[in-house]
Design an enzyme around this catalytic site. Sequence first.
Site, PDB file in Angstrom:
ATOM      1  N   SER A  23       0.807  -1.225   0.000  1.00  0.00           N
ATOM      2  CA  SER A  23       0.000   0.000   0.000  1.00  0.00           C
ATOM      3  C   SER A  23       0.840   1.276   0.000  1.00  0.00           C
ATOM      4  CB  SER A  23      -0.945   0.005   1.202  1.00  0.00           C
ATOM      5  OG  SER A  23      -0.221  -0.010   2.420  1.00  0.00           O
ATOM      6  N   LYS A  40      -7.479   3.621   7.899  1.00  0.00           N
ATOM      7  CA  LYS A  40      -6.459   4.576   7.460  1.00  0.00           C
ATOM      8  C   LYS A  40      -7.021   5.993   7.370  1.00  0.00           C
ATOM      9  CE  LYS A  40      -3.748   1.203   4.819  1.00  0.00           C
ATOM     10  NZ  LYS A  40      -3.324   0.749   3.475  1.00  0.00           N
TER      11      LYS A  40
END
Length: 633
Positions: free
Chosen positions: A542, A585
């Site tokens: 990511s 996140k």
Amino acid sequence: MTQFFIKQRTTRKQSNNKEDLSIKIEKLIAQLKAYYGNTEFMLMASKLEAAELIQADAMDMKILGLLRIMQQDPTLNQLPVETKLELIFNQLEEKLVDLLARRAVEQSLQVEIQKKMEENYKQYVQEVKLQVLKEQHKTNENAQTFKKLGALEKMEHVGLNRTVLDTLRPSALDEIVGQEKAVKALLSKLTTPFPQHILLYGPPGVGKTTCARLALEMAKQRQGSVFREDSPFVEVDGTTLRWDPRESTNPLLGSVHDPIYQGARRELADEGIPEPKLGMVSEAHGGILFIDEIGEMDTYLQNKLLKVMEDKRVFFESSYYDPNDEKIPQYIRKMFEEGVPADFVLIGATTREREEISPAFRSRCLEVFFEPLNPEDVKDILDNSMQKLGIKADEEVSEIIANYCTDGRSANKMLVDAYSLCLLDNDTNHSFCVKTEHIHEAIQNSQRSPAIARRASSEAEAGKIFGVGVSGHVGRLIEIESVAFPAHDGNGSIRFNDTAGSMAKDSVANAASVFRKENNEKLNEYDVHVNLVGGGKVDGPSAGAAIYLAICSAIYQKAIRQDVAITGEISIQGMVKPVGGVFQKILGAKQAGIKKMIIPIENIPDIPSRLQGITIVPIKTIAEAYQHIFIEN
């Protein structure tokens, strides 16, 4: 003359034989009277019509009477034909000998029987005495035991206050802050006529256990609910449950107390009968079995639990159980042969990631995710706690605690710690409030670090960008920096953290290929160093998009906004691919002060619904991020 003497001798011999036989008959009669008793013998003789016969003068009549008595047959009217009286008498003697021998054996047995009876009688009398003593004196009390009893009763009247966590634990679902979606999801799965097993994911201290307990109480009140008013809520910590290979104990599933090793009840152990002991799965029958930290259970024990969940019964086995033993009580026979009902709803809570939980459990359970708390949620929890405890505090206290704590439990502990320091400083004054210096002193005493290690800023920097990762269900900023120098003779290289994961290193290679594709330049013309500030292993790809943008910024010296963060995998075609944990996140980035968050377009469904103060920008290609990341010179 000679014949006369021979005849006279024969006649005398026959006379002597008759006299001997007569004497023997009388002795036989006397022995029978001694055997049966005189009265009993005469009654028997009269009953068998032999009394007159044995009193007759003729020996054949006497023998006939004896035959009737010995054979117990009154119908005998004559002696056997062509049989001498001596032979008949010998047979009678043999029968008498047989009777006497039998009597001797019976008497010997009777002596042994009497002896055993006396022994058993003594034991029985002893047991009766003990039973009477127990009934008269319920316990073996004495001065020492009464003293200990008094000490225990004294302890019952002395106690400290409840722990602060018990006092501050929510008593209603509306007191659970920041988990509206999770509470609704949990209630919907319990209040249906067909409740399902549930797995609760989330960081510690956000209300998973309390929510499960309160949800059951609410489900009981719903019309058509399968839960009764007395449905139990059985709670256990999965970290304490361990599989015993010997199967001698199992508090979760139950176990069998064998008469030799584990010791069943005395009345069962004496008969060698095993006794099953029920476990928590049976105690939770008709209710909820709540297992906290279910991911910490042994794999073998998890499989055993899954079997019980399928069968809705728990079965017991023991090598001591004999189905043909008639002494086994019916309830034990039923438990061994039919099992014990264990129909419950399992609610398992865990702080682990979904991928770390057994797929077998996940396939049988619906999943509910509890969100990490943002600073506003922590402040609301602190306000509620202050009201419950009657605490006054400076306005900055909640803000400071929210910077160090991301869950309600830790926040309450810090508040109470500061409150205790405040009490110590004001032990003679009851009108006081918690000051900021008390909070800072509590932070120093507990040696806590800020929950948010990296924060956004309003200044732009070249070669530095924020990625976002997830740790323990909480999103955290990843600070990525890069620097580039022109290489001599085209022998440039890329250096990256040795401690980073293999996927993160692959992301650097992908970023290098995209850089060459997008900018028509070769990275070997530069010495590039990419660094993850703080080090550590990065699982997953990511950070790929952030690494590429950091390299571009370092080479072209383009400033990057420090209030923007990005997450997403970068492909060698320059596409930004979806990643996991976007929900956490975004919340973590917002808590760290990020104003704008760039995510892959395919992660749009993961955007939190209750979101304010942060802008979400979905992108498909990495080029779409330039206008949001770089500041034009």
